[in-house]
Design a protein around this motif. Structure first.
Motif, PDB file in Angstrom:
ATOM      1  N   ASP A  82       0.873  -1.158   0.000  1.00  0.00           N
ATOM      2  CA  ASP A  82       0.000   0.000   0.000  1.00  0.00           C
ATOM      3  C   ASP A  82       0.925   1.227   0.000  1.00  0.00           C
ATOM      4  OD1 ASP A  82      -2.167   1.749   0.561  1.00  0.00           O
ATOM      5  OD2 ASP A  82      -1.857   1.493   2.716  1.00  0.00           O
ATOM      6  N   ASP A 129      -2.272  -0.655   5.926  1.00  0.00           N
ATOM      7  CA  ASP A 129      -2.443  -0.005   7.231  1.00  0.00           C
ATOM      8  C   ASP A 129      -3.869   0.452   7.523  1.00  0.00           C
ATOM      9  OD1 ASP A 129      -2.485   2.087   5.334  1.00  0.00           O
ATOM     10  OD2 ASP A 129      -1.971   3.509   6.913  1.00  0.00           O
ATOM     11  N   ASP A 154      -0.083   5.029   0.984  1.00  0.00           N
ATOM     12  CA  ASP A 154      -0.276   5.971   2.082  1.00  0.00           C
ATOM     13  C   ASP A 154      -0.282   5.246   3.423  1.00  0.00           C
ATOM     14  OD1 ASP A 154      -0.695   8.558   0.629  1.00  0.00           O
ATOM     15  OD2 ASP A 154      -2.240   7.344  -0.342  1.00  0.00           O
ATOM     16  N   GLY A 155       0.651   5.612   4.279  1.00  0.00           N
ATOM     17  CA  GLY A 155       0.749   4.983   5.593  1.00  0.00           C
ATOM     18  C   GLY A 155       1.738   3.827   5.639  1.00  0.00           C
ATOM     19  N   ASP A 198      -7.513  -2.389   3.278  1.00  0.00           N
ATOM     20  CA  ASP A 198      -6.459  -3.384   3.055  1.00  0.00           C
ATOM     21  C   ASP A 198      -6.829  -4.760   3.624  1.00  0.00           C
ATOM     22  OD1 ASP A 198      -4.556  -1.517   1.884  1.00  0.00           O
ATOM     23  OD2 ASP A 198      -4.444  -0.642   3.888  1.00  0.00           O
TER      24      ASP A 198
END
Ligand SMILES: [Mg+2]
Length: 181
Positions: free
Chosen positions: A21, A114, A23-24, A118
């Motif tokens: 992923d 995160d 972002d994060g 997900d």
């Protein structure tokens, strides 16, 4: 280089593809938007090096993001990540497409995520990973929480764990007589 916890070693030794992923995970979750609406993100150089090390070790790397940005496209290009999916609404559907494209099975795929969207992929993959600064609801479905935070070396940590686990397997394999180590 970090050693893999013994209970995870077998799972991690099967991994042929690490999906990330953005972002994060590759970032700390922050998004910079300027007054023209242009988005930028902060990536960690150590994570980039981790991706390079994985690819060198023959492990594929892919990126799946719910958002879409030129910064991610550029960073992926820099790192030679060809499995890049941005603006993804249904991450499970993209995950199935990636499996078809690569011919890999769930057990051969690791995913780092995160947040709530997900979870379907985290439930499906062979090795499910999250970061300590993610949404806590993800924790019950993962196998591993990194020590490093998202955007601050978490991807590097996972890269080193994969490489270390797979090197151990090579060292122990009785069939390994090709002189590659
Ligand atoms: Mg995220």
């Amino acid at each position: 280089m970090k050693a893999i916890p013994a209970d995870l070693r077998k799972k991690v030794q099967e991994i042929k593809l690490l999906l990330l992923d953005v972002d994060g995970v590759l970032t700390d979750g922050g998004i910079y938007i300027d007054d023209r609406g242009v988005e930028s993100k902060r990536f960690d150089v150590r994570d980039g090096q981790g991706i390079t090390l994985l690819k060198r070790a023959g492990i594929k790397v892919g990126v799946i993001s719910g958002r879409s940005s030129g910064a991610v496209r550029r960073r992926a290009a820099e790192l030679g990540v060809k499995l890049l999916y941005q603006g993804v609404r249904d991450k499970s559907e993209t995950y199935e497409r990636i499996k078809t494209r690569t011919g890999l099975k769930d057990e051969q795929i690791a995913y780092m995520g995160d947040d709530i969207m997900d979870i379907p992929i985290l439930r499906a993959v062979g090795w499910a990973i999250t970061v300590p600064n993610g949404w806590p609801g993800v924790r019950p479905v993962v196998d591993y929480v990194t020590e490093a935070k998202g955007g601050r070396g978490a991807v590097r940590e996972v890269s080193e764990l994969i490489i270390s686990a797979q090197n151990q397997r090579k060292l122990r394999s009785p069939n390994n007589n090709n002189g590659s180590i």
